[in-house]
Design a protein around this motif. Structure first.
Motif, PDB file in Angstrom:
ATOM      1  N   ASP A 201      41.377  88.455  97.784  1.00  0.00           N
ATOM      2  CA  ASP A 201      41.469  87.868  96.450  1.00  0.00           C
ATOM      3  C   ASP A 201      41.843  86.398  96.618  1.00  0.00           C
ATOM      4  O   ASP A 201      42.888  86.064  97.177  1.00  0.00           O
ATOM      5  N   ARG A 202      41.020  85.497  96.098  1.00  0.00           N
ATOM      6  CA  ARG A 202      41.229  84.070  96.318  1.00  0.00           C
ATOM      7  C   ARG A 202      42.506  83.538  95.665  1.00  0.00           C
ATOM      8  O   ARG A 202      42.995  82.472  96.044  1.00  0.00           O
ATOM      9  N   TYR A 258      44.182  82.629  88.307  1.00  0.00           N
ATOM     10  CA  TYR A 258      45.094  83.702  87.877  1.00  0.00           C
ATOM     11  C   TYR A 258      45.069  83.882  86.363  1.00  0.00           C
ATOM     12  O   TYR A 258      45.000  85.013  85.866  1.00  0.00           O
ATOM     13  N   ARG A 378      50.305  90.839  90.221  1.00  0.00           N
ATOM     14  CA  ARG A 378      48.856  91.039  90.357  1.00  0.00           C
ATOM     15  C   ARG A 378      48.574  92.097  91.425  1.00  0.00           C
ATOM     16  O   ARG A 378      47.712  92.969  91.249  1.00  0.00           O
ATOM     17  N   TYR A 382      46.701  95.721  91.015  1.00  0.00           N
ATOM     18  CA  TYR A 382      45.580  96.202  91.832  1.00  0.00           C
ATOM     19  C   TYR A 382      45.863  97.623  92.332  1.00  0.00           C
ATOM     20  O   TYR A 382      44.991  98.499  92.278  1.00  0.00           O
ATOM     21  N   TYR A 472      35.178  87.476  91.002  1.00  0.00           N
ATOM     22  CA  TYR A 472      35.731  88.819  90.899  1.00  0.00           C
ATOM     23  C   TYR A 472      34.957  89.617  89.851  1.00  0.00           C
ATOM     24  O   TYR A 472      34.143  89.086  89.106  1.00  0.00           O
ATOM     25  N   THR A 484      40.137  95.968  89.067  1.00  0.00           N
ATOM     26  CA  THR A 484      39.653  94.633  89.422  1.00  0.00           C
ATOM     27  C   THR A 484      39.361  94.595  90.913  1.00  0.00           C
ATOM     28  O   THR A 484      40.190  95.021  91.726  1.00  0.00           O
ATOM     29  N   THR A 485      38.211  94.081  91.259  1.00  0.00           N
ATOM     30  CA  THR A 485      37.793  94.029  92.659  1.00  0.00           C
ATOM     31  C   THR A 485      37.396  92.609  93.024  1.00  0.00           C
ATOM     32  O   THR A 485      36.983  91.820  92.157  1.00  0.00           O
ATOM     33  N   SER A 486      37.539  92.286  94.300  1.00  0.00           N
ATOM     34  CA  SER A 486      37.221  90.932  94.758  1.00  0.00           C
ATOM     35  C   SER A 486      35.725  90.709  94.949  1.00  0.00           C
ATOM     36  O   SER A 486      35.308  89.604  95.264  1.00  0.00           O
TER      37      SER A 486
END
Length: 555
Positions: A201-202, A258, A378, A382, A472, A484-486
Motif C-alpha cells: 500500500d503506497r 490516505y 488503516r 485492512y 487501489y 480494500t486491496t492494493s
C-alpha cells in the motif's frame, strides 16, 4: 537633606550610564547572558575585528530584553559581553543556534590576552571546540570581555555561560531529548517500510519517505549532518528550504493518498499544489545572494500549507471519515510548534529553556506519532476487512459444498429410477432432470483478492460492486462488507465475468444482478441492493440501459 538628594541622583545617573556586566556566581545550571549583552549591526558587511575594537563603547546598543533576536537579516551581528567570574572555576560560553553559518569568537582576559575561534556550519566541523553540534567555547577563569560575530539568515542567539559541570548537565538533557526523538522516528520509519513491503500500500511508503525527510530536517536544523556526515563539506550546510520542499511534497502525497483529498476536497488539494509550486520557484534563491524576504515568504508558505492540510482534514472528518481525526491532531501539533518558534523569533515568547527552544522538534515527533496512529488504523481496517471477506468466502464455500452433496444424492436416486423406467418419454424427462442437476453442480466461479493476511478466493456472485481509488480498489460485498486491496480495479476487471459485471463509470464496476433501480439524469445513476448509489457516465448510459432491458428514452 539637599546633599543626600544630590548624592542619590548622582549614584542613579552613574548606574544608569555604567556598562552592564555579567557577574558569574557558582551554579549547576547554565546562566543566561543575553540581558547583559550589547550589539552592533554591521550594515556595511565589511567591519573587521580590529576596526571594531577602535569603536567607542557607545557604538554598541544595549540589549534591553531577556533574549537576543534579530530575525531574518543579511547583515553580520557583533555582540559584546563584559564578564566577571566570582568563582574559581573555568567558564564556558555556549551558543545554541546550532546551524549558524559563520561564528567568530574573541575573548580578552584580565591580562588583555586574546583567544579566538572561527567556526560555523560553513566551515569544516573540526573548528568546533567540542566535537559536537553544540558550539561551546572555553573562555577560562578570568574572562573580561567577549566579542562574537554572527552571520546567519535568521539570527536568534541563545547565549549562556557556566562551568564544565553546567555544560555537562545541559548536554546530558540535550542528548536524552534527541535520543528519544531519533529513536521514535527510526522506529516509525522502519515499521512502515516493513508494512509497505507486506501489503504494498503506497500510503505506508509515502509515510516512510515523509518520516525520512522530516527527520533529516531536524537532523540538519541542529547541525547533526555537519557533525556526523559532511564534516569537511560546508556547502551542505546552507538553508533547509530544499529539504522542506521535499518533505512538503511527501506530506501532500501521504495526505492525499490516505484522505482522498483530490476526490473529496479538490479545492484544498489544488490549493496545496499551487502553494508547493511557489515553494519550488523560491528554491533557486537558496544558492543566490541572501535576501531576507525569501525566508519570510518561505516560512509563511510552510504555515499556509499546514493550515490548508488542517482545514482539509477537519472538513473530511465532518464528512464522516473518522480516521481524519488523527490528521487534525497531527497538523494541529505541527502548527503549534511552528507558531511557537516564529513567536520566539519575534521575541513574543521566551525560548530560554530546553522545552521551548526545541518545541518544533517535539511537535514534529508528536505529529509523526499521530500519523502512525492513522496508518495503524488503516492497517487494522485492512485486517478486519480481510477477516470479514474470509468469513463470507468460507460461508459460501460451505453452502456450495452442501448443495453439491444434495445434488449428488438426487443424482444417485435418479440413476436407480432409470432401471425401472421403460418409456421413451420417461427417458426424456430423466435426461432433462439430469442436465439440470449437472448444471446446478457446476463449481462457483471465484476471483483471487490479495489481502494483508494472504489471498482470498472469493465467490464472484457475492461481489456487489468495485470502486477505483487511484492505484487501489475497494470491493463492496453483498453482506454490507468491503475490502480494500492494493491492486487497481483494472486487475479485477480482467478476472470477473463480463456478462454479469459492467463498468458503468471510469471508477465503478457493478454486478448487474444486484442493480435494483436506475435513476434518470445526464448520465444517471443506479441503486444497488445495499442501497448504495453509483454514478453512470454518459458514454456508458445507453449500453447499461440495453443490458438492463430498460427502454432508452426518446431524445
Amino acid at each position: 537633606m539637599r546633599f543626600f538628594i544630590f548624592w542619590f541622583g548622582f549614584c542613579a545617573s552613574v548606574s544608569l550610564f555604567a556598562q552592564q556586566r555579567f557577574v558569574y556566581r557558582s551554579s549547576e545550571e547554565l546562566q543566561n547572558v543575553e540581558p547583559f549583552t550589547y550589539f552592533l549591526i554591521d550594515s556595511s558587511k565589511t567591519l573587521t575585528f580590529n576596526q571594531l575594537r577602535q569603536l567607542p563603547d557607545k557604538a554598541f546598543t544595549q540589549n534591553t530584553k531577556s533574549f537576543l533576536n534579530f530575525g531574518n537579516t543579511e547583515y553580520p551581528i557583533w555582540l559584546r559581553v563584559d564578564v566577571e567570574n566570582s568563582s574559581n572555576e573555568a567558564l564556558f560560553l555556549t551558543q545554541e543556534l546550532h546551524d549558524v553559518r559563520l561564528l567568530d569568537v574573541y575573548v580578552f582576559d584580565k591580562n588583555d590576552s586574546l583567544r579566538t575561534w572561527q567556526t560555523g556550519a560553513m566551515r569544516p566541523f573540526g573548528t568546533h571546540f567540542l566535537k559536537r553540534s553544540n558550539t561551546v567555547f572555553d573562555i577560562g577563569k578570568a574572562p573580561k570581555r567577549v566579542y562574537l560575530r554572527i552571520q546567519n539568515t535568521s539570527v536568534y542567539v541563545p547565549l549562556k555561560m557556566g562551568t564544565i559541570q553546567a555544560v555537562s548537565n545541559y548536554l546530558h538533557k540535550y542528548d536524552l531529548l534527541y535520543g528519544a526523538i531519533y529513536g521514535v522516528l527510526l522506529a516509525l520509519m522502519f515499521y512502515n517500510l516493513f508494512v509497505f513491503l507486506v501489503v504494498r500500500d503506497r500510503v505506508f511508503l509515502y509515510y516512510f519517505f515523509y518520516i525520512l525527510t522530516s527527520g533529516y530536517i531536524i537532523f540538519k536544523a541542529d547541525n547533526h549532518h555537519h557533525e556526523f556526515i559532511f564534516k569537511q563539506i560546508p556547502n551542505f550546510s546552507s538553508d533547509i528550504n530544499s529539504s522542506s520542499v521535499i518533505t512538503l511534497f511527501f506530506i501532500i502525497l501521504f495526505a492525499n493518498a490516505y484522505l482522498r483529498m483530490k476526490e473529496l476536497t479538490p479545492k484544498f488539494f489544488w490549493t496545496l499544489v499551487v502553494l508547493w509550486c511557489i515553494g519550488l520557484v523560491l528554491l533557486p534563491f537558496e544558492w543566490l545572494p541572501y535576501r531576507g524576504w525569501v525566508n519570510d515568504v518561505f516560512q509563511l508558505l510552510v504555515i499556509s500549507i499546514m493550515l490548508v492540510l488542517l482545514g482539509a482534514s477537519i472538513y473530511i472528518h465532518f464528512l464522516g471519515f473518522k480516521h481524519a481525526r488523527y490528521f487534525v491532531l497531527a497538523f494541529g501539533f505541527y502548527i503549534y510548534g511552528v507558531v511557537n518558534v516564529l513567536l520566539g523569533f519575534m521575541g513574543i515568547v521566551s525560548m530560554n529553556n530546553l522545552r521551548s527552544a526545541y518545541i518544533y522538534q517535539i511537535c514534529s515527533v508528536l505529529e509523526a506519532i499521530f500519523f502512525a496512529f492513522a496508518v495503524a488504523y488503516r492497517f487494522n481496517t485492512y485486517r478486519k476487512e480481510a477477516k470479514d471477506a474470509q468469513e463470507i468466502a468460507l460461508k459460501r464455500s460451505q453452502e456450495h459444498e452442501a448443495l453439491l452433496q444434495k445434488n449428488s444424492q438426487l443424482l444417485a436416486e435418479k440413476l436407480q429410477m432409470e432401471q425401472s423406467l421403460q418409456s421413451a418419454s420417461n427417458h426424456k424427462d430423466f435426461d432433462q432432470l439430469l442436465q439440470q442437476i449437472k448444471s446446478d453442480s457446476q463449481p462457483i466461479k471465484k476471483i483471487s483478492i490479495p489481502t494483508v493476511e494472504g489471498v482470498i478466493l472469493f465467490p464472484e456472485q457475492d461481489i456487489n460492486r468495485l470502486e477505483a481509488m487511484g492505484s487501489y480498489c475497494t470491493i463492496y460485498l453483498t453482506d454490507h462488507k468491503k475490502i480494500t486491496t492494493s491492486k487497481p480495479m483494472a486487475h479485477f476487471e480482467q478476472m470477473i465475468d463480463e456478462r454479469q459485471f459492467m463498468r458503468i463509470h471510469k471508477s465503478h464496476i457493478v454486478n448487474l444482478d444486484n442493480v435494483t433501480r436506475y435513476i434518470r439524469g445526464e448520465g444517471g445513476s443506479v441503486e444497488m441492493k445495499d442501497k448504495s448509489v453509483v454514478p453512470v457516465s454518459r458514454r456508458m448510459k445507453n449500453e447499461l440501459l440495453q443490458r438492463l432491458a430498460i427502454e432508452t428514452p426518446a431524445v
